[in-house]
Design a protein around this motif. Sequence first.
Motif, PDB file in Angstrom:
ATOM      1  N   UNK A 167       0.830  -1.203   0.000  1.00 23.83           N
ATOM      2  CA  UNK A 167       0.000   0.000   0.000  1.00 23.83           C
ATOM      3  C   UNK A 167       0.864   1.252   0.000  1.00 23.83           C
ATOM      4  N   UNK A 168       1.944   1.231   0.771  1.00 24.85           N
ATOM      5  CA  UNK A 168       2.842   2.382   0.779  1.00 24.85           C
ATOM      6  C   UNK A 168       3.465   2.635  -0.582  1.00 24.85           C
ATOM      7  N   UNK A 169       3.889   1.567  -1.259  1.00 27.34           N
ATOM      8  CA  UNK A 169       4.482   1.729  -2.589  1.00 27.34           C
ATOM      9  C   UNK A 169       3.466   2.246  -3.604  1.00 27.34           C
ATOM     10  N   UNK A 170       2.247   1.722  -3.535  1.00 24.92           N
ATOM     11  CA  UNK A 170       1.210   2.166  -4.469  1.00 24.92           C
ATOM     12  C   UNK A 170       0.900   3.649  -4.260  1.00 24.92           C
ATOM     13  N   UNK A 171       0.835   4.075  -3.004  1.00 24.14           N
ATOM     14  CA  UNK A 171       0.568   5.490  -2.719  1.00 24.14           C
ATOM     15  C   UNK A 171       1.705   6.366  -3.235  1.00 24.14           C
ATOM     16  N   UNK A 172       2.944   5.931  -3.013  1.00 25.74           N
ATOM     17  CA  UNK A 172       4.080   6.737  -3.444  1.00 25.74           C
ATOM     18  C   UNK A 172       4.208   6.772  -4.962  1.00 25.74           C
ATOM     19  N   UNK A 173       4.190   5.602  -5.602  1.00 27.51           N
ATOM     20  CA  UNK A 173       4.394   5.532  -7.053  1.00 27.51           C
ATOM     21  C   UNK A 173       3.164   6.017  -7.816  1.00 27.51           C
TER      22      UNK A 173
END
Length: 270
Positions: free
Chosen positions: A107-113
Amino acid sequence: MNTTVVLPTFTGVAGAALRREWVSHRLNRFLYAHLALVVIAGFLPLLTPDAGLVRGAAWWLLHAVLYAVSLSSLLLGLSSAHAESEEFVWLLGQPRGIGPWLAGKVLGLVVLAGGSALLLGVPTTLFGGGSAALTLATCGAAGVASLCALAGLAVGFWIRDSVRGLIAAIATWFVLLFGVDLLLLASAGAPWVQRSPDVWVAALMLNPLDAYRVTVLFAVEKAAFSGLQAGRLAGWWIGHAAAWLGISTLLWAGLAWLASWLGARRRLDG
């Protein structure tokens, strides 16, 4: 005296992993390089003359995503995987296992990218170049960036060595961007392709970068297949390009998540 052991909840572990992912990236200079790349790419459409801004903005974003943002997002995911080498020791003692931790990390990666990719369309929209094609290109860019970040995460979990992981990540990006197209281009004139165009089109549809590229082509130029337009699958794709882009992105993201989970399990078992 009985002692009650309270296990952490799924959301509690996922939230902790999400917060730790944010802190880890906040200290990672690669994230700032990725954001700088996205900002620069977002301002590129403004180089288009005023008369062509509305139509040309989607083209700028298409090429920026294919040749820069997709690779940067993939490397962002790879960096995230390699930065957590010491965290696997902590995971060994977690009663909830890998699932909640990986959910927070993903979820953190999806939010950032994905969130940063949404910024691509902001400058053009603020300068009056907003359009349906630009919105589609921007939303598709968010999906592609998120998918590439998860693919990089999976590569990083399976390949621990940083140099080998970097080579594998770039090779994955190269195959998605060029390899599939070169094979399809080489076989486009074969008699069996002309007899069964749906097979050729299906291979094109399954590549997420090609799905994004063709969707933008349909949206901006109203382009269509010339030599293969007799195929029923091509006709369906022309009519449902945006829907297929969303479906294919979700499917590939699910496969990337599964590969990440298997890679993390492999590291824990080792």
